[in-house]
Scaffold this motif. Structure first.
Motif, PDB file in Angstrom:
ATOM      1  N   SER A  78       0.731  -1.212   0.077  1.00 33.18           N
ATOM      2  CA  SER A  78       0.151   0.058   0.025  1.00 33.18           C
ATOM      3  C   SER A  78       0.868   1.275  -0.072  1.00 33.18           C
ATOM      4  O   SER A  78       0.426   2.294  -0.730  1.00 33.18           O
ATOM      5  CB  SER A  78      -1.065   0.065   1.367  1.00 33.18           C
ATOM      6  N   ASN A 103      -4.836  -4.870   0.786  1.00 35.50           N
ATOM      7  CA  ASN A 103      -5.580  -5.083   2.096  1.00 35.50           C
ATOM      8  C   ASN A 103      -6.278  -3.480   2.340  1.00 35.50           C
ATOM      9  O   ASN A 103      -5.730  -2.469   2.163  1.00 35.50           O
ATOM     10  CB  ASN A 103      -5.041  -5.443   3.220  1.00 35.50           C
ATOM     11  N   GLY A 104      -7.364  -3.292   2.979  1.00 33.98           N
ATOM     12  CA  GLY A 104      -7.966  -2.195   3.442  1.00 33.98           C
ATOM     13  C   GLY A 104      -8.817  -1.765   2.321  1.00 33.98           C
ATOM     14  O   GLY A 104      -9.254  -2.499   1.405  1.00 33.98           O
ATOM     15  N   LEU A 183     -13.983  -7.822   1.219  1.00 35.42           N
ATOM     16  CA  LEU A 183     -12.728  -6.776   1.425  1.00 35.42           C
ATOM     17  C   LEU A 183     -12.832  -6.285   3.025  1.00 35.42           C
ATOM     18  O   LEU A 183     -11.933  -6.471   3.544  1.00 35.42           O
ATOM     19  CB  LEU A 183     -13.082  -5.714   0.508  1.00 35.42           C
ATOM     20  N   TRP A 184     -14.065  -6.082   3.353  1.00 37.84           N
ATOM     21  CA  TRP A 184     -14.215  -5.564   4.830  1.00 37.84           C
ATOM     22  C   TRP A 184     -13.953  -6.885   5.636  1.00 37.84           C
ATOM     23  O   TRP A 184     -13.345  -6.709   6.723  1.00 37.84           O
ATOM     24  CB  TRP A 184     -15.645  -5.119   4.987  1.00 37.84           C
ATOM     25  N   LYS A 186     -12.102  -9.405   5.348  1.00 36.61           N
ATOM     26  CA  LYS A 186     -10.559  -9.627   5.489  1.00 36.61           C
ATOM     27  C   LYS A 186      -9.896  -8.387   6.137  1.00 36.61           C
ATOM     28  O   LYS A 186      -9.092  -8.572   7.140  1.00 36.61           O
ATOM     29  CB  LYS A 186      -9.918  -9.665   4.159  1.00 36.61           C
ATOM     30  N   TRP A 187     -10.339  -6.963   5.932  1.00 31.90           N
ATOM     31  CA  TRP A 187      -9.551  -6.208   6.536  1.00 31.90           C
ATOM     32  C   TRP A 187      -9.803  -6.005   8.004  1.00 31.90           C
ATOM     33  O   TRP A 187      -8.934  -5.832   8.996  1.00 31.90           O
ATOM     34  CB  TRP A 187     -10.378  -4.868   6.055  1.00 31.90           C
ATOM     35  N   ALA A 191      -6.568  -6.357  10.074  1.00 28.34           N
ATOM     36  CA  ALA A 191      -6.125  -5.376  11.026  1.00 28.34           C
ATOM     37  C   ALA A 191      -5.934  -5.836  12.398  1.00 28.34           C
ATOM     38  O   ALA A 191      -5.007  -5.336  13.133  1.00 28.34           O
ATOM     39  CB  ALA A 191      -7.102  -4.064  10.849  1.00 28.34           C
ATOM     40  N   HIS A 272      -2.533   2.329   5.801  1.00 25.96           N
ATOM     41  CA  HIS A 272      -3.587   1.827   4.606  1.00 25.96           C
ATOM     42  C   HIS A 272      -4.460   0.850   5.662  1.00 25.96           C
ATOM     43  O   HIS A 272      -5.659   0.528   5.514  1.00 25.96           O
ATOM     44  CB  HIS A 272      -3.137   0.906   3.575  1.00 25.96           C
ATOM     45  N   ILE A 273      -3.735  -0.003   6.579  1.00 24.82           N
ATOM     46  CA  ILE A 273      -4.476  -1.157   7.264  1.00 24.82           C
ATOM     47  C   ILE A 273      -4.730  -0.778   8.530  1.00 24.82           C
ATOM     48  O   ILE A 273      -6.066  -0.828   9.097  1.00 24.82           O
ATOM     49  CB  ILE A 273      -3.570  -2.294   7.378  1.00 24.82           C
ATOM     50  N   LEU A 277      -8.388   2.665   9.268  1.00 24.72           N
ATOM     51  CA  LEU A 277      -9.741   2.197  10.226  1.00 24.72           C
ATOM     52  C   LEU A 277      -9.951   3.163  11.258  1.00 24.72           C
ATOM     53  O   LEU A 277     -11.144   3.576  11.623  1.00 24.72           O
ATOM     54  CB  LEU A 277      -9.149   0.716  10.541  1.00 24.72           C
TER      55      LEU A 277
END
Length: 306
Positions: A78, A103-104, A183-184, A186-187, A191, A272-273, A277
């Motif tokens: 990222s 990611n993210g 995506l969410w 995994k994030w 995270a 990014h991660i 958030l």
């Protein structure tokens, strides 16, 4: 289908090698030094048993790009995304799909704003690989899967065509009906795991075995879930149980690539991660004190790297 893989590192190199081996028409967009090495020596992948396979690949640099690609797969870290976006933009024509495996969510927002939702697919990569000292891809676990799906209602490249290109038989390839939820999911998991490992400097099992460890990892997980829920993407029962099986484990040696980078003096994907958030939580009125602490910790680390 003509494919451009942006990056030839742990993710792009691993899955890109599978595409080449399956006979797909693939170019790798890399820096000049990396391009020279790939042209001369090919792309090598070392599996978990130590076996090495080298495949000849086509490597290009940003100044060589045309807009004749059907699919642009983005696999950079990222912190290299902004530069990669500048480099890859000439390859994106009106009928080109861009598929990032980062990611993210921040990169998704950027790509949709830049190219429009119908030219962007979302992607989730699950793989256990690292980039070796000689530029080879080193597989450190057997996990290897891709999940992907369009973000727009009228994708310029249909999901069936993307799936046909990515389903090589060397890894699991799964089209998604709701890629934003994937995506969410995994994030939230990544995270949580990354923030816990980086703050506590250890794998999840060691953290959970320490006094207060399970309370700490559970509270971190709940913060991430709260942000996802407020954003409209609460993890479903299956996703939550799958993540919790690892996050609450007392024996697992599981960490993340961010932890690996932190403990080896490399740049980390803090913004990014973790940072994004925290920012989304703040905008939605969701407190994230543990993630805020992890973000500060990672920024102090980055400052110490100079």
């Amino acid at each position: 289908m003509k494919i451009l893989v942006v990056g030839a590192g742990a993710v792009g190199g691993y899955f890109g090698a599978h595409l080449v081996r399956a006979g797909r028409d693939v170019d790798f967009l890399v820096r000049p030094a990396r391009a020279a090495l790939l042209r001369e020596h090919g792309l090598s992948v070392r599996d978990v048993d130590g076996n090495v396979e080298t495949v000849p690949v086509s490597a290009v640099t940003a100044d060589q790009l045309g807009s004749d690609y059907d699919l642009v797969i983005v696999t950079v870290k990222s912190y290299g995304f902004d530069d990669a976006l500048k480099d890859l933009s000439p390859a994106v024509g009106p009928r080109t799909a861009v598929l990032p495996f980062l990611n993210g969510m921040r990169h998704i927002d950027t790509l949709v704003e830049r190219f429009g939702a119908d030219r962007v697919h979302g992607g989730v990569a699950m793989v256990m690989t690292r980039l070796g000292e000689r530029g080879e891809i080193v597989q450190v676990g057997t996990l290897g899967s891709l999940i992907y799906g369009p973000l727009g209602e009228r994708p310029v490249v249909p999901l069936d065509d993307v799936h046909a290109a990515l389903d090589t038989g060397d890894h699991t390839a799964t089209p998604a009906s709701d890629i934003r939820q994937e995506l969410w999911d995994k994030w939230v998991f990544l995270a949580t795991l990354g923030a816990c490992a980086c703050l506590m400097r250890g794998p999840i099992g060691r953290i959970n075995s320490a006094p207060g460890g399970q309370e700490f990892t559970s509270a971190m997980f709940e913060e991430a879930i709260a942000v996802a829920t407020a954003s409209g993407y609460p993890p479903g029962r299956e996703a939550r149980e799958r993540a919790d099986a690892i996050i609450a484990n007392t024996t697992a040696t599981t960490t993340t690539s961010m932890y690996w980078d932190l403990t080896h003096g490399n740049p980390v994907e803090a913004e990014h991660i973790i940072g994004d958030l925290v920012d989304r939580g703040r905008a939605l009125g969701v407190p994230t004190p543990l993630f805020s602490l992890a973000y500060t910790h990672l920024r102090v680390y980055e400052a110490g790297r100079g």
